[in-house]
Write a protein that holds these residues in place. Structure first.
Motif, mmCIF file in Angstrom:
data_model
loop_
_atom_site.group_PDB
_atom_site.id
_atom_site.type_symbol
_atom_site.label_atom_id
_atom_site.label_comp_id
_atom_site.label_asym_id
_atom_site.label_seq_id
_atom_site.Cartn_x
_atom_site.Cartn_y
_atom_site.Cartn_z
ATOM 1 N N VAL A 220 0.859 -1.175 0.000
ATOM 2 C CA VAL A 220 0.000 0.000 0.000
ATOM 3 C C VAL A 220 0.898 1.228 0.000
ATOM 4 O O VAL A 220 1.835 1.327 0.807
ATOM 5 C CB VAL A 220 -0.930 0.014 1.230
ATOM 6 N N GLY A 221 0.621 2.157 -0.918
ATOM 7 C CA GLY A 221 1.438 3.363 -0.999
ATOM 8 C C GLY A 221 1.231 4.049 -2.330
ATOM 9 O O GLY A 221 0.403 3.640 -3.152
ATOM 10 N N ASP A 222 2.006 5.099 -2.553
ATOM 11 C CA ASP A 222 1.934 5.851 -3.798
ATOM 12 C C ASP A 222 2.413 4.959 -4.940
ATOM 13 O O ASP A 222 3.568 4.520 -4.965
ATOM 14 C CB ASP A 222 2.813 7.104 -3.692
ATOM 15 N N GLN A 223 1.526 4.705 -5.901
ATOM 16 C CA GLN A 223 1.844 3.766 -6.975
ATOM 17 C C GLN A 223 3.052 4.218 -7.802
ATOM 18 O O GLN A 223 3.893 3.397 -8.181
ATOM 19 C CB GLN A 223 0.627 3.578 -7.880
ATOM 20 N N GLY A 224 3.133 5.499 -8.082
ATOM 21 C CA GLY A 224 4.247 6.012 -8.874
ATOM 22 C C GLY A 224 5.586 5.795 -8.179
ATOM 23 O O GLY A 224 6.564 5.363 -8.807
ATOM 24 N N LYS A 225 5.639 6.110 -6.885
ATOM 25 C CA LYS A 225 6.891 5.951 -6.142
ATOM 26 C C LYS A 225 7.269 4.479 -5.989
ATOM 27 O O LYS A 225 8.448 4.115 -6.066
ATOM 28 C CB LYS A 225 6.757 6.612 -4.774
ATOM 29 N N LEU A 226 6.251 3.638 -5.772
ATOM 30 C CA LEU A 226 6.527 2.206 -5.638
ATOM 31 C C LEU A 226 7.080 1.635 -6.950
ATOM 32 O O LEU A 226 8.054 0.887 -6.948
ATOM 33 C CB LEU A 226 5.256 1.461 -5.233
ATOM 34 N N ALA A 227 6.448 2.003 -8.073
ATOM 35 C CA ALA A 227 6.895 1.512 -9.370
ATOM 36 C C ALA A 227 8.297 2.021 -9.703
ATOM 37 O O ALA A 227 9.128 1.285 -10.255
ATOM 38 C CB ALA A 227 5.907 1.931 -10.454
ATOM 39 N N LYS A 228 8.576 3.265 -9.356
ATOM 40 C CA LYS A 228 9.897 3.834 -9.610
ATOM 41 C C LYS A 228 10.967 3.121 -8.796
ATOM 42 O O LYS A 228 12.080 2.868 -9.293
ATOM 43 C CB LYS A 228 9.886 5.328 -9.270
ATOM 44 N N ALA A 229 10.632 2.776 -7.548
ATOM 45 C CA ALA A 229 11.592 2.065 -6.705
ATOM 46 C C ALA A 229 11.872 0.669 -7.247
ATOM 47 O O ALA A 229 13.014 0.195 -7.216
ATOM 48 C CB ALA A 229 11.061 1.984 -5.275
ATOM 49 N N LEU A 230 10.846 -0.005 -7.763
ATOM 50 C CA LEU A 230 11.039 -1.328 -8.361
ATOM 51 C C LEU A 230 11.942 -1.234 -9.588
ATOM 52 O O LEU A 230 12.857 -2.048 -9.770
ATOM 53 C CB LEU A 230 9.689 -1.935 -8.749
ATOM 54 N N ALA A 231 11.679 -0.238 -10.433
ATOM 55 C CA ALA A 231 12.463 -0.094 -11.662
ATOM 56 C C ALA A 231 13.902 0.306 -11.378
ATOM 57 O O ALA A 231 14.810 -0.034 -12.147
ATOM 58 C CB ALA A 231 11.807 0.941 -12.576
ATOM 59 N N GLY A 232 14.124 1.017 -10.272
ATOM 60 C CA GLY A 232 15.469 1.497 -9.962
ATOM 61 C C GLY A 232 16.312 0.541 -9.150
ATOM 62 O O GLY A 232 17.487 0.831 -8.874
ATOM 63 N N SER A 233 15.766 -0.595 -8.753
ATOM 64 C CA SER A 233 16.520 -1.552 -7.951
ATOM 65 C C SER A 233 17.521 -2.312 -8.808
ATOM 66 O O SER A 233 17.127 -3.002 -9.756
ATOM 67 C CB SER A 233 15.560 -2.541 -7.273
ATOM 68 N N PRO A 234 18.828 -2.248 -8.518
ATOM 69 C CA PRO A 234 19.824 -3.007 -9.294
ATOM 70 C C PRO A 234 19.568 -4.516 -9.242
ATOM 71 O O PRO A 234 19.753 -5.209 -10.253
ATOM 72 C CB PRO A 234 21.152 -2.651 -8.615
ATOM 73 N N ALA A 235 19.146 -5.014 -8.093
ATOM 74 C CA ALA A 235 18.880 -6.454 -7.972
ATOM 75 C C ALA A 235 17.734 -6.873 -8.876
ATOM 76 O O ALA A 235 17.775 -7.948 -9.495
ATOM 77 C CB ALA A 235 18.565 -6.807 -6.514
ATOM 78 N N LEU A 236 16.701 -6.034 -8.974
ATOM 79 C CA LEU A 236 15.560 -6.373 -9.824
ATOM 80 C C LEU A 236 15.868 -6.129 -11.300
ATOM 81 O O LEU A 236 15.292 -6.782 -12.174
ATOM 82 C CB LEU A 236 14.331 -5.582 -9.389
ATOM 83 N N GLN A 237 16.767 -5.209 -11.594
ATOM 84 C CA GLN A 237 17.217 -5.041 -12.974
ATOM 85 C C GLN A 237 17.933 -6.313 -13.438
ATOM 86 O O GLN A 237 17.759 -6.749 -14.589
ATOM 87 C CB GLN A 237 18.139 -3.821 -13.083
ATOM 88 N N ASN A 238 18.717 -6.910 -12.550
ATOM 89 C CA ASN A 238 19.373 -8.177 -12.871
ATOM 90 C C ASN A 238 18.335 -9.291 -13.030
ATOM 91 O O ASN A 238 18.448 -10.135 -13.930
ATOM 92 C CB ASN A 238 20.365 -8.539 -11.763
ATOM 93 N N TYR A 239 17.317 -9.275 -12.179
ATOM 94 C CA TYR A 239 16.247 -10.279 -12.286
ATOM 95 C C TYR A 239 15.552 -10.174 -13.639
ATOM 96 O O TYR A 239 15.188 -11.199 -14.245
ATOM 97 C CB TYR A 239 15.246 -10.088 -11.144
ATOM 98 N N GLN A 240 15.367 -8.950 -14.133
ATOM 99 C CA GLN A 240 14.695 -8.758 -15.410
ATOM 100 C C GLN A 240 15.460 -9.399 -16.568
ATOM 101 O O GLN A 240 14.863 -9.813 -17.569
ATOM 102 C CB GLN A 240 14.499 -7.258 -15.688
ATOM 103 N N LEU A 241 16.781 -9.512 -16.436
ATOM 104 C CA LEU A 241 17.566 -10.199 -17.458
ATOM 105 C C LEU A 241 17.174 -11.669 -17.544
ATOM 106 O O LEU A 241 17.096 -12.235 -18.646
ATOM 107 C CB LEU A 241 19.064 -10.070 -17.142
ATOM 108 N N TYR A 242 16.905 -12.280 -16.390
ATOM 109 C CA TYR A 242 16.489 -13.681 -16.372
ATOM 110 C C TYR A 242 15.047 -13.835 -16.862
ATOM 111 O O TYR A 242 14.677 -14.863 -17.418
ATOM 112 C CB TYR A 242 16.652 -14.262 -14.963
#
Length: 255
Positions: free
Chosen positions: A199-221
């Motif tokens: 629960v929270g501001d959708q824009g900020k939550l989505a931006k945090a997900l996109a900016g995570s280096p660990a999740l950027q690596n996950y997106q490669l997989y």
């Protein structure tokens, strides 16, 4: 006429042990030891089967269901205690407001508002590498503990007011741990797909997900092998408060 070496020993002469005979007896003795050890280990069961692993899996599943029932009982008792305490606790309005704020931060009260859900899943059973990527190893096709932790950490960083993993609300002492390809959270066991709701501001939550280096690596997989990744936005979502025990087992509160 027999060879002297094959002549039986006469009375009173010491028997000579040949190396071949000693080796043969040693092999039989070792075989007997292995047989006895296997018997004691098996205790009448077939140790070549994976029955013991199956029993362990059944035990984990049974304990998980038992813990779920205990969680429900704990929640009912806590609600009853809270209702009794709310009748007349002798506190001032300022104290009540401070307590409400602390409970909200602790995750023990319900929180509602806009938010989103992230779903992680293993790759399909017949997953193949996308063009230009190496053939996958077994670990490339499943969700790992660090993947779940990366999502949770990013959502907190994005200002989440509350987070639920599967059907459980996270608090400060919650530990997201995986054993094999199963998630163990607060005494319960879960299998993929894993759903994490914040629960929270959708824009900020989505931006945090996109900016995570660990999740950027996950997106490669995700791109290479088809690991599951899905983000659903909610105009309104409600997360129930944590209802389990909040007693500290090792840490001590600062006085």
């Amino acid at each position: 006429m027999s060879n002297s070496a094959d002549t039986p020993e006469g009375p009173g002469r010491t028997m000579r042990w040949r190396p071949v005979r000693v080796l043969t007896l040693a092999v039989f003795a070792l075989a007997g030891l292995i047989f006895v050890t296997s018997f004691n280990t098996a205790k009448g069961t077939n140790i070549r089967t994976d029955a013991s692993l199956l029993r362990l899996s059944d035990l984990i599943e049974e304990r998980s269901h038992k813990n779920a029932g205990l969680d429900e009982s704990t929640a009912a008792l806590r609600a009853h205690v809270d209702s009794l305490a709310a009748r007349d606790d002798g506190s001032t309005r300022a104290e009540d407001e401070k307590l409400d704020a602390l409970e909200a931060k602790a995750g023990t009260t319900e929180v509602s508002g806009p938010g989103l859900t992230v779903t992680l899943d293993d790759a399909p059973p017949n997953a193949q590498a996308a063009p230009g990527y190496p053939e996958p190893q077994a670990n490339d096709l499943v969700i790992h503990q660090q993947d779940l932790q990366a999502v949770v950490n990013a959502l907190w960083q994005g200002g989440a007011e509350g987070i639920r993993v599967m059907d459980q609300r996270l608090i400060s002492t919650s530990a997201v741990r995986c054993v094999g390809n199963t998630l163990i959270l607060q005494g319960r066991v879960y299998s993929p797909p894993y759903k994490i709701t914040a629960v929270g501001d959708q824009g900020k939550l989505a931006k945090a997900l996109a900016g995570s280096p660990a999740l950027q690596n996950y997106q490669l997989y995700v791109k290479a092998y088809g690991l599951g990744w899905k983000v659903d936005e909610h105009k309104a979502v409600t997360l129930p408060g944590y209802s389990g025990t909040v007693d500290l087992h090792y840490a001590k509160p600062v006085s």
